[in-house]
Design an enzyme around this catalytic site. Structure first.
Site, PDB file in Angstrom:
ATOM      1  N   ARG A   5      -2.177  -2.244  -3.855  1.00 46.95           N
ATOM      2  CA  ARG A   5      -3.186  -1.203  -3.549  1.00 46.95           C
ATOM      3  C   ARG A   5      -3.828  -0.432  -4.529  1.00 46.95           C
ATOM      4  O   ARG A   5      -2.492   0.705  -4.193  1.00 46.95           O
ATOM      5  CB  ARG A   5      -3.890  -0.637  -1.825  1.00 46.95           C
ATOM      6  N   ARG A  56     -11.938  15.588   7.949  1.00 46.67           N
ATOM      7  CA  ARG A  56     -12.434  16.148   6.658  1.00 46.67           C
ATOM      8  C   ARG A  56     -14.467  16.944   6.733  1.00 46.67           C
ATOM      9  O   ARG A  56     -14.792  16.086   7.196  1.00 46.67           O
ATOM     10  CB  ARG A  56     -13.129  14.898   5.124  1.00 46.67           C
ATOM     11  N   ASN A 103       0.767  -0.974   0.350  1.00 45.31           N
ATOM     12  CA  ASN A 103      -0.378  -0.352  -0.063  1.00 45.31           C
ATOM     13  C   ASN A 103       0.906   0.980  -0.225  1.00 45.31           C
ATOM     14  O   ASN A 103       1.145   1.609   1.500  1.00 45.31           O
ATOM     15  CB  ASN A 103      -0.281   0.200   1.362  1.00 45.31           C
ATOM     16  N   HIS A 131     -12.835   2.884   0.342  1.00 47.35           N
ATOM     17  CA  HIS A 131     -13.016   1.869   0.752  1.00 47.35           C
ATOM     18  C   HIS A 131     -13.590   0.090   0.102  1.00 47.35           C
ATOM     19  O   HIS A 131     -13.866  -0.228   1.863  1.00 47.35           O
ATOM     20  CB  HIS A 131     -13.772   2.078   2.603  1.00 47.35           C
ATOM     21  N   GLU A 137      -8.001  -5.213   4.609  1.00 45.44           N
ATOM     22  CA  GLU A 137      -8.332  -5.318   3.385  1.00 45.44           C
ATOM     23  C   GLU A 137      -6.846  -5.809   2.375  1.00 45.44           C
ATOM     24  O   GLU A 137      -6.730  -6.101   1.774  1.00 45.44           O
ATOM     25  CB  GLU A 137      -7.906  -3.463   3.526  1.00 45.44           C
TER      26      GLU A 137
END
Ligand code: AMP
Length: 399
Positions: A91, A241, A7, A180, A384
């Site tokens: 990823r 955010r 990743n 996601h 993940e």
């Protein structure tokens, strides 16, 4: 088969090395602060051995080379030769409309991932750096791209379109993509397994609540809606955010504060959310502590956070015409019993009832936290990297 999962971010590379016989994670770690002085590699082995090393690591190629050196090291490593790595899974954040599933990376795919840079300028370039570095270092080892957006690419058009002139969708692909996806896919599969039913028979709402947060409506195994949109800024309140906001409010602020696109981008992505509201932290643990001590803005931030989760659970139950299970994952979803309790309070009318003693337990394994009624509530630690390793195995086995 041994699979390396990478990743690659702007200044870090996270890695996991799997032996897919038994899906064992042999080693994992991260290289941080790539490009700045004092880069650090933190490395963990399956047997509990850990090390932390410092060094000057100028770019992603050097970082991955360092990772390979450690994986091969007689003292800290887990393999003897690079040739033991059968494949690499990466990823990749944005796959645009092009990628609805994971793919083996070839020249054409590389071009297509490049084409998605415009959609994810902060992420895809670094993912590409990781792929390019592996190509140089591991020559003929097959590489696979697993996209955060792919799981959401079967959403119906009425769910992914924005109410802008249609031509802008055609011209710039401005639409909801969702993110996601790898996590929502993993936890919905696990939920089906926990419920003992085929996923094709289930309506699930998956809540990935970490520093970034998103909820997905997964009907019959397909994501039919999700809260993140064209970018990961939309939807739930997040660490820094905004989540949902009236776009005209941003235009108004830009005009009043006389700020340009760059500053506005920073405002909505780096200085808003839990941090912007509370003024003290983007970290849910700190906000829960501050709330307990009577800090009103921390309390407001947490109130806003749980209210939005609840609102979307209601919305997605309506969108699917019912719900069989709700899943909490991510750092907050897995660990904060308070957030789970407050996000679900008042939803008894849908058939949701938490069992306090189960919800309050510190168990880190996947588990049910409800009273066993009509709608089951589950805590499922996301994984993940395992999904990326599984997809990589499946694709390279078929080569
Ligand atoms: P992630 O991005 O998935 O690593 O999640 C990071 C978020 O999880 C941060 O906001 C943390 O404060 C939050 N988190 C981790 N552990 C806990 C906990 N025990 N209680 C509340 N929030 C937590």
């Amino acid at each position: 088969m041994i699979i390396l999962v990478l990743n690659s971010g702007s200044s870090s590379v996270k890695y996991r090395l799997f032996n897919m016989d038994g899906e064992r994670c042999l080693a994992w770690g991260v290289v941080e602060r790539i490009g700045s002085r004092g880069a650090i590699l933190k490395h963990n082995r399956e047997d509990g051995h850990q090390i932390k090393l410092a060094g000057d690591i100028s770019d992603h190629t050097k970082a991955i080379e360092y990772v390979l050196t450690i994986l091969l090291s007689p003292n800290h490593g887990v393999i003897k030769d690079r040739s033991q790595i059968d494949a690499v899974g990466h990823r990749v954040v944005h796959g645009g409309e092009e990628f609805t599933e994971s793919v083996v990376i070839d020249k054409v795919v590389m071009h297509q991932i490049h084409d998605c840079i415009e959609l994810a300028p902060l992420h895809n370039p670094h993912n590409i750096k990781g792929i390019t570095a592996c190509r140089a270092l591991l020559k003929d080892v097959p590489q696979v791209a697993v996209f955060d957006t792919a799981f959401h690419q079967q959403m119906p058009d009425y769910s992914y379109m924005y109410g802008l002139p249609y031509i802008l969708y055609k011209r710039y692909s401005v639409r909801r993509f969702g993110f996601h996806g790898t996590s929502h896919r993993y936890v919905s599969d696990r939920a089906a397994s926990m419920l003992g039913k085929p996923i094709e028979e289930l309506k699930l709402i998956t809540c990935h609540l970490g520093n970034g947060c998103s909820t997905a409506a997964v009907s019959c195994g397909i994501s039919i809606d999700t809260t993140m949109g064209f970018t990961p800024t939309e939807g739930l309140l997040m660490g820094t955010r905004t989540g949902d906001i009236d776009p005209a409010a941003l235009l108004y602020i830009m005009s009043r504060e006389e700020i340009g696109v760059g500053e506005a981008n920073s405002l909505i992505n780096k200085h808003s959310g839990l941090q912007g509201i509370s003024g003290i932290s983007n970290d849910m643990r700190e906000l829960e502590e501050a709330t307990a001590k009577g800090n009103e803005r921390a309390e407001l931030a947490v109130n806003m956070f749980v209210y939005r989760v609840k609102k979307y659970i209601g919305a997605y139950a309506a969108a699917m015409g019912g719900v069989d299970g709700i899943v909490f994952t991510g750092g907050i979803g897995e660990n904060s019993s308070e957030v789970r309790k407050r996000s679900l309070s008042g939803l008894e009318f849908i058939g949701i009832e938490l069992a306090p003693e189960l919800n309050n337990s510190d168990d880190s394994e996947e588990r049910f936290v409800d009273k066993g009624g009509r709608v089951r509530v589950m805590v499922i630690p996301t994984n993940e990297e395992l999904v990326i390793a599984r997809d990589t195995l499946e694709l390279v086995t078929g080569m």
